[in-house]
Design a protein around this motif. Structure first.
Motif, PDB file in Angstrom:
ATOM      1  N   HIS A  82       0.811  -1.224   0.000  1.00 55.95           N
ATOM      2  CA  HIS A  82       0.000   0.000   0.000  1.00 55.95           C
ATOM      3  C   HIS A  82       0.846   1.276   0.000  1.00 55.95           C
ATOM      4  N   ASN A  83       2.048   1.198  -0.476  1.00 58.79           N
ATOM      5  CA  ASN A  83       2.960   2.341  -0.461  1.00 58.79           C
ATOM      6  C   ASN A  83       2.917   3.057  -1.814  1.00 58.79           C
ATOM      7  N   PRO A  84       2.381   4.262  -1.875  1.00 58.59           N
ATOM      8  CA  PRO A  84       2.272   4.967  -3.159  1.00 58.59           C
ATOM      9  C   PRO A  84       3.622   5.360  -3.753  1.00 58.59           C
ATOM     10  N   ASN A  85       4.689   5.228  -2.987  1.00 61.01           N
ATOM     11  CA  ASN A  85       6.015   5.566  -3.503  1.00 61.01           C
ATOM     12  C   ASN A  85       6.590   4.485  -4.411  1.00 61.01           C
ATOM     13  N   HIS A  86       5.967   3.295  -4.416  1.00 57.63           N
ATOM     14  CA  HIS A  86       6.386   2.241  -5.335  1.00 57.63           C
ATOM     15  C   HIS A  86       5.610   2.360  -6.643  1.00 57.63           C
ATOM     16  N   PRO A  87       6.265   2.199  -7.791  1.00 54.92           N
ATOM     17  CA  PRO A  87       5.513   2.134  -9.050  1.00 54.92           C
ATOM     18  C   PRO A  87       4.519   0.975  -9.015  1.00 54.92           C
ATOM     19  N   SER A  88       3.331   1.205  -9.550  1.00 56.58           N
ATOM     20  CA  SER A  88       2.307   0.166  -9.555  1.00 56.58           C
ATOM     21  C   SER A  88       1.357   0.397 -10.718  1.00 56.58           C
ATOM     22  N   TYR A  89       0.629  -0.647 -11.065  1.00 52.47           N
ATOM     23  CA  TYR A  89      -0.375  -0.548 -12.121  1.00 52.47           C
ATOM     24  C   TYR A  89      -1.400  -1.652 -11.921  1.00 52.47           C
ATOM     25  N   GLY A  90      -2.571  -1.448 -12.517  1.00 54.92           N
ATOM     26  CA  GLY A  90      -3.648  -2.413 -12.363  1.00 54.92           C
ATOM     27  C   GLY A  90      -4.784  -1.860 -11.528  1.00 54.92           C
ATOM     28  N   ALA A  91      -5.503  -2.759 -10.875  1.00 53.54           N
ATOM     29  CA  ALA A  91      -6.711  -2.394 -10.131  1.00 53.54           C
ATOM     30  C   ALA A  91      -6.411  -1.481  -8.942  1.00 53.54           C
ATOM     31  N   LYS A  92      -7.326  -0.537  -8.702  1.00 51.80           N
ATOM     32  CA  LYS A  92      -7.200   0.325  -7.526  1.00 51.80           C
ATOM     33  C   LYS A  92      -7.606  -0.423  -6.257  1.00 51.80           C
ATOM     34  N   ASN A  93      -8.576  -1.303  -6.386  1.00 47.50           N
ATOM     35  CA  ASN A  93      -9.014  -2.137  -5.266  1.00 47.50           C
ATOM     36  C   ASN A  93      -8.892  -3.605  -5.683  1.00 47.50           C
ATOM     37  N   PRO A  94      -7.670  -4.112  -5.695  1.00 45.38           N
ATOM     38  CA  PRO A  94      -7.411  -5.433  -6.282  1.00 45.38           C
ATOM     39  C   PRO A  94      -7.910  -6.594  -5.441  1.00 45.38           C
ATOM     40  N   ASP A  95      -8.262  -7.673  -6.127  1.00 45.89           N
ATOM     41  CA  ASP A  95      -8.529  -8.940  -5.451  1.00 45.89           C
ATOM     42  C   ASP A  95      -7.226  -9.666  -5.146  1.00 45.89           C
ATOM     43  N   LEU A  96      -6.186  -9.360  -5.905  1.00 49.13           N
ATOM     44  CA  LEU A  96      -4.883  -9.995  -5.720  1.00 49.13           C
ATOM     45  C   LEU A  96      -3.799  -9.009  -6.143  1.00 49.13           C
ATOM     46  N   THR A  97      -2.776  -8.883  -5.293  1.00 49.78           N
ATOM     47  CA  THR A  97      -1.646  -8.011  -5.598  1.00 49.78           C
ATOM     48  C   THR A  97      -0.386  -8.838  -5.779  1.00 49.78           C
ATOM     49  N   ILE A  98       0.327  -8.564  -6.864  1.00 46.75           N
ATOM     50  CA  ILE A  98       1.612  -9.210  -7.137  1.00 46.75           C
ATOM     51  C   ILE A  98       2.713  -8.207  -6.815  1.00 46.75           C
ATOM     52  N   VAL A  99       3.596  -8.578  -5.912  1.00 45.87           N
ATOM     53  CA  VAL A  99       4.753  -7.742  -5.599  1.00 45.87           C
ATOM     54  C   VAL A  99       5.927  -8.262  -6.425  1.00 45.87           C
ATOM     55  N   PHE A 100       6.468  -7.383  -7.266  1.00 41.96           N
ATOM     56  CA  PHE A 100       7.475  -7.755  -8.254  1.00 41.96           C
ATOM     57  C   PHE A 100       8.822  -7.138  -7.873  1.00 41.96           C
ATOM     58  N   PHE A 101       9.752  -7.967  -7.390  1.00 38.51           N
ATOM     59  CA  PHE A 101      11.107  -7.517  -7.096  1.00 38.51           C
ATOM     60  C   PHE A 101      11.892  -7.535  -8.402  1.00 38.51           C
ATOM     61  N   THR A 102      12.281  -6.352  -8.852  1.00 38.08           N
ATOM     62  CA  THR A 102      12.816  -6.241 -10.203  1.00 38.08           C
ATOM     63  C   THR A 102      13.999  -5.292 -10.279  1.00 38.08           C
ATOM     64  N   ASP A 103      14.771  -5.451 -11.349  1.00 37.18           N
ATOM     65  CA  ASP A 103      15.982  -4.675 -11.580  1.00 37.18           C
ATOM     66  C   ASP A 103      16.022  -4.310 -13.064  1.00 37.18           C
ATOM     67  N   TYR A 104      16.102  -3.025 -13.370  1.00 38.07           N
ATOM     68  CA  TYR A 104      16.111  -2.588 -14.762  1.00 38.07           C
ATOM     69  C   TYR A 104      17.350  -3.057 -15.530  1.00 38.07           C
ATOM     70  N   SER A 105      18.349  -3.567 -14.819  1.00 41.72           N
ATOM     71  CA  SER A 105      19.540  -4.093 -15.478  1.00 41.72           C
ATOM     72  C   SER A 105      19.532  -5.617 -15.554  1.00 41.72           C
ATOM     73  N   CYS A 106      18.434  -6.233 -15.147  1.00 37.86           N
ATOM     74  CA  CYS A 106      18.316  -7.694 -15.139  1.00 37.86           C
ATOM     75  C   CYS A 106      17.564  -8.148 -16.387  1.00 37.86           C
ATOM     76  N   PRO A 107      18.182  -8.977 -17.247  1.00 36.13           N
ATOM     77  CA  PRO A 107      17.517  -9.391 -18.498  1.00 36.13           C
ATOM     78  C   PRO A 107      16.245 -10.195 -18.266  1.00 36.13           C
ATOM     79  N   TRP A 108      16.196 -11.000 -17.221  1.00 32.26           N
ATOM     80  CA  TRP A 108      15.005 -11.814 -16.953  1.00 32.26           C
ATOM     81  C   TRP A 108      13.875 -10.968 -16.377  1.00 32.26           C
ATOM     82  N   CYS A 109      14.238  -9.909 -15.649  1.00 33.01           N
ATOM     83  CA  CYS A 109      13.220  -8.959 -15.173  1.00 33.01           C
ATOM     84  C   CYS A 109      12.573  -8.257 -16.360  1.00 33.01           C
ATOM     85  N   LYS A 110      13.404  -7.866 -17.320  1.00 32.20           N
ATOM     86  CA  LYS A 110      12.894  -7.197 -18.510  1.00 32.20           C
ATOM     87  C   LYS A 110      11.978  -8.115 -19.309  1.00 32.20           C
ATOM     88  N   LYS A 111      12.257  -9.399 -19.252  1.00 32.79           N
ATOM     89  CA  LYS A 111      11.426 -10.364 -19.969  1.00 32.79           C
ATOM     90  C   LYS A 111      10.117 -10.638 -19.233  1.00 32.79           C
TER      91      LYS A 111
END
Length: 245
Positions: A82-111
């Motif tokens: 629920h932290n608005p400082n993290h980039p997010s997209y999708g439902a405003k009132n979601p039934d399910l939230t996916i937390v994505f640990f990602t790195d813009y320099s990681c090729p598999w993250c980009k995929k």
């Protein structure tokens, strides 16, 4: 990483079945196939008593790790979900939230990123929260994570384009590649490091370690850690099962 997870899962299941008494198994209402597997595992343990000590130790370690995972998630629920400082997209009132640990320099993250965007389109009740961790740029004063977070929080209209350009570049980012993206998105002023943004990235690192993660990408879905890249045909059934719970 996936191999390690499978090994841990197998070890845990073996230990768990070993810990069940015959009376408990008989008293429980279990599918016939499950009861057969329990009996098979029990027999294997009886036939190979030399593995019992190691399995018992592994079970205790697994229980401790699981307990720690649950505790970390509970203590940091607002920060993760629920932290608005993290980039997010999708439902405003979601039934399910996916937390994505990602790195813009990681090729598999980009995929994996476009896979998650596709899932959000297919399942509008989903939300994705990006936890940015510049593992491959740890020694850089300015990095793709702090740059992206600075834009998300101070010039959100430019974030989508910036994020796509950061993902589009093959390989790791450096000062030169970040400057190129900043020029294209008119965000050069936001390349400068800010203390609050750096504190957020440090917190992301801390949680990454506390959750026992060893690399990116990694997903946190309904209390379950899913490490590594998964194509949509493998990730979608997991999402559907979680939504149907």
């Amino acid at each position: 990483m996936k191999t390690i997870l499978k090994q841990r899962t197998f070890t845990w299941m073996s230990l768990f079945m070993m810990s069940l008494s015959i009376n408990a198994v008989q008293a429980a209402t279990l599918p016939q196939a499950t009861e057969k597997k329990i009996n098979d595992i029990t027999q294997m343990l009886h036939d190979n008593p030399q593995v019992v000590d190691n399995l018992h130790e592994s079970l205790q370690r697994y229980i401790q790790q699981t307990s720690q995972l649950e505790t970390v998630i509970q203590q940091n629920e607002n920060y993760l979900y629920h932290n608005p400082n993290h980039p997010s997209y999708g439902a405003k009132n979601p039934d399910l939230t996916i937390v994505f640990f990602t790195d813009y320099s990681c090729p598999w993250c980009k995929k994996l990123d476009p896979v998650l965007h596709e899932l959000v389109v297919k399942y509008p009740q989903l939300k994705v929260v990006d936890i940015l961790i510049p593992l491959k740029e740890m020694n850089s004063s300015a990095n793709s994570a702090t740059f992206a977070l600075n834009i998300w929080q101070n010039k959100p209209d430019a974030f989508s384009q910036t994020s796509q350009l950061l993902i589009k570049k093959p390989g790791s980012h450096d000062a030169r590649s970040l400057l190129q993206v900043a020029k294209k998105t008119d965000t050069v002023a936001l390349l400068d490091e800010q203390d609050d943004i750096q504190k957020q990235v440090n917190k992301n690192y801390q949680l990454f370690a506390q959750l026992g993660l060893q690399g990116t990408p990694a997903l946190l879905i309904d209390g379950e850690i899913i490490p590594g890249y998964l194509p949509i045909e493998k990730l979608e059934p997991i999402i559907k099962a979680k939504l149907e719970k």
